[in-house]
Design a protein around this motif. Structure first.
Motif, PDB file in Angstrom:
ATOM      1  N   LEU A 138       0.822  -1.210   0.000  1.00  0.00           N
ATOM      2  CA  LEU A 138       0.000   0.000   0.000  1.00  0.00           C
ATOM      3  C   LEU A 138       0.856   1.260   0.000  1.00  0.00           C
ATOM      4  O   LEU A 138       0.534   2.239  -0.679  1.00  0.00           O
ATOM      5  N   ALA A 139       1.942   1.243   0.764  1.00  0.00           N
ATOM      6  CA  ALA A 139       2.817   2.410   0.830  1.00  0.00           C
ATOM      7  C   ALA A 139       3.465   2.678  -0.528  1.00  0.00           C
ATOM      8  O   ALA A 139       3.533   3.830  -0.987  1.00  0.00           O
ATOM      9  N   GLU A 140       3.956   1.638  -1.180  1.00  0.00           N
ATOM     10  CA  GLU A 140       4.596   1.802  -2.491  1.00  0.00           C
ATOM     11  C   GLU A 140       3.597   2.314  -3.525  1.00  0.00           C
ATOM     12  O   GLU A 140       3.910   3.210  -4.331  1.00  0.00           O
ATOM     13  N   THR A 141       2.400   1.759  -3.507  1.00  0.00           N
ATOM     14  CA  THR A 141       1.372   2.183  -4.465  1.00  0.00           C
ATOM     15  C   THR A 141       0.960   3.630  -4.221  1.00  0.00           C
ATOM     16  O   THR A 141       0.783   4.410  -5.163  1.00  0.00           O
ATOM     17  N   ALA A 142       0.813   4.012  -2.947  1.00  0.00           N
ATOM     18  CA  ALA A 142       0.412   5.379  -2.617  1.00  0.00           C
ATOM     19  C   ALA A 142       1.470   6.388  -3.034  1.00  0.00           C
ATOM     20  O   ALA A 142       1.160   7.440  -3.604  1.00  0.00           O
TER      21      ALA A 142
END
Length: 438
Positions: free
Chosen positions: A335-339
Motif C-alpha cells: 500500500l505504501a509503495e502504491t500510494a
C-alpha cells in the motif's frame, strides 16, 4: 466510419471531477480496446483511463492541467460502424401505412470496469455545453441549456489554463460571456485589478509564492476541518520500552516464512492494535449522526497514513483483523509503495475503521494526530530512541518510543482509550503477553 466521444467516467466514491494530468495518445494514433490513453488526478488518486474502443483518435478535447467534470468529453474516436452496440429494433406493430417505426440506436458509451453502472436510459451523461465545440471534424455544436453541472464556473479549457497560470480561482471571477461564460479578458481584468490592490506584494522583489489548493491537498484540508470541528477529540500518551519488539522483528526476518514480508516495527504495532481492539471494540466504531447511533464494526479496515509527493494519503487494509503478521507486513509495504507512486485506487482510500500514522519516520517523538473523518481513533507511533531506561532493577540503554492515541470522546471514554493504549504498549514491551490477551 463513425465518430464516438468518450466522456470522463464516474470514478466512484462521490468524485465529481478530475484533472487531466497527461495524454498517452495523440490525434491520429490508432488505439486498441483497454489501451491506456490518459492519466487523470482525482482528489484521492492518480487514475489511468483505458480506451473504450478500437479505433483512431480524431480529437482531444482537453489540455493537460484542465479540470474536467464527470460527463464532459475527453476524446473522440473514429471507429468502424459496427464497433459500438446497437439496440435491437423494437417489436412494434405496423401502422396503417405498413411502415415500422425507425429503430432507435443505443447511444450508451461502453462501461469500463469500476467506473460505475451503465445508465438505464440510452441518454448520454449530462454535461455543460461548450460554445463552438466541434465533435470530431464535424460542425460546431450549439450551446445547450444549463444543467446541474453549470454551478461549476463556466470557461473553456484555454481560459481555465490561463486562470490557473495566474493562480486565479474561477469561482471569484464574474463571466461577461454568454450565460456567464468566463473569457480570457475577464481573467486579465481580474489579474490587473488584483495587481492594483497589491502593488507592493506584486513587485519584482516579491518573496511570496501562491500555490493553488486542489487535488489531495484540498481533499485533506476539507477532511481535517470536518474532523477537527465535527468531533470532540482528546489524546492520551504512553512511552514504552520496545526493545523486545525490535529484537522479535530481527529474529522474524531470519525465518524463511518471513523472507518476502520482511516485517518491521509498524507491522507489529498494527498487530498489537488489532489484538487490543478485541478487548476494547469501542475504538473501532463510528458516530452515525443521522440515525443517532454508534456503529461498532465487527471487522477492522485498517488505515495506514502515508506521506506522498501528492500529499497525505490513507490507504486501507481491508479485514486486517483476519490477517497473520506476514500478510499485514506485506500489505503495508504494498500500500505504501502504491500510494507514493500515486497509483492507489480511489476505493482503497475510504472505508477505514481505525488508522495508524507513523510519525517516527520523520524523527518526531510524539504528536496529537487528527482523526480520519468517520473513525473513532487514530494511533501515532513516535521515533525509536536509544536512551537510559529502568530495566531489571537497574539502568540500561533501551529502545524507547512514544505512542499517542487520539479518540472521539463521544464514542470512547478516557478509561477505554487508556486501557486500549496500555494493551498496545504491553504487547510492544513484551510480545509474549499477546498470548494472554487473545
Amino acid at each position: 466510419m463513425a465518430v464516438r466521444e468518450f466522456a470522463l467516467p464516474d470514478l466512484g466514491e462521490g468524485l465529481t471531477e478530475s484533472e487531466l494530468v497527461a495524454w498517452k495518445v495523440a490525434v491520429g494514433d490508432t488505439v486498441q480496446l483497454n489501451q491506456i490513453i490518459a492519466e487523470v488526478e482525482t482528489a484521492k488518486a492518480l487514475v489511468e483511463l483505458p480506451a473504450p474502443y478500437d479505433g483512431r483518435v480524431s480529437r482531444l478535447f482537453v489540455e493537460p492541467g484542465v479540470t474536467v467534470a464527470v460527463g464532459e468529453p475527453l476524446v473522440a474516436f473514429e471507429v468502424e460502424a459496427g464497433e459500438t452496440p446497437e439496440a435491437e429494433p423494437p417489436a412494434a406493430p405496423e401502422d396503417g401505412g405498413g411502415q415500422r417505426p425507425a429503430p432507435e440506436v443505443d447511444k450508451r458509451e461502453p462501461t469500463l470496469v469500476g467506473y460505475g453502472a451503465r445508465p438505464e436510459s440510452g441518454a448520454r451523461p449530462a454535461r455543460r455545453a461548450r460554445p463552438g465545440l466541434a465533435i470530431g471534424r464535424g460542425a460546431p455544436v450549439a450551446p445547450a441549456a444549463p444543467v446541474a453541472l453549470a454551478e461549476r464556473p463556466r470557461a473553456t479549457p484555454p481560459v481555465r489554463k490561463f486562470a490557473r497560470e495566474h493562480g486565479i480561482d474561477l469561482a471569484s471571477v464574474v463571466g461577461s460571456g454568454e450565460r456567464g461564460l468566463i473569457t480570457r479578458g475577464d481573467i486579465q481584468s481580474f489579474v490587473e485589478h488584483a495587481a492594483e490592490e497589491t502593488t507592493a506584494a506584486a513587485s519584482a522583489g516579491s518573496r511570496e509564492k501562491r500555490i493553488p489548493i486542489r487535488g489531495v491537498r484540498k481533499a485533506t484540508a476539507e477532511a481535517m476541518v470536518r474532523s477537527a470541528f465535527g468531533a470532540p477529540q482528546a489524546t492520551v500518551f504512553l512511552t514504552v520500552d520496545a526493545t523486545p519488539t525490535l529484537e522479535l522483528v530481527a529474529r522474524l526476518r531470519t525465518q524463511p516464512e518471513f523472507a518476502d514480508a520482511r516485517p518491521g516495527l509498524l507491522a507489529v504495532v498494527a498487530k498489537a492494535l488489532l489484538i487490543g481492539i478485541r478487548r476494547t471494540p469501542e475504538v473501532n466504531s463510528r458516530w452515525d449522526e443521522a440515525a443517532n447511533e454508534i456503529v461498532q464494526a465487527d471487522y477492522v479496515h485498517l488505515g495506514i497514513a502515508a506521506a506522498t509527493p501528492r500529499g497525505l494519503m490513507v490507504p486501507v487494509i481491508r479485514d486486517a483483523d483476519a490477517m497473520a503478521l506476514a500478510a499485514i507486513s506485506g500489505a503495508i509495504r504494498q500500500l505504501a509503495e502504491t500510494a507514493r507512486a500515486g497509483r492507489t485506487a480511489p476505493a482503497d482510500l475510504s472505508g477505514g475503521t481505525i488508522t495508524i500514522t507513523n510519525v517516527g519516520v520523520f524523527g518526531v517523538d510524539a504528536g496529537t494526530p487528527i482523526l480520519t473523518p468517520g473513525e473513532a481513533a487514530i494511533l501515532a507511533v513516535g521515533a525509536v530512541r536509544r536512551q537510559p531506561w529502568e530495566h531489571d532493577g537497574g539502568i540500561a540503554l533501551r529502545d524507547v518510543l512514544t505512542l499517542a492515541l487520539t479518540f472521539d470522546h463521544r464514542i470512547v471514554d478516557g478509561e477505554q482509550a487508556s486501557r486500549f493504549l496500555a494493551d498496545v504498549g504491553r504487547i510492544l514491551a513484551d510480545p509474549a503477553s499477546a498470548l494472554a490477551l487473545l
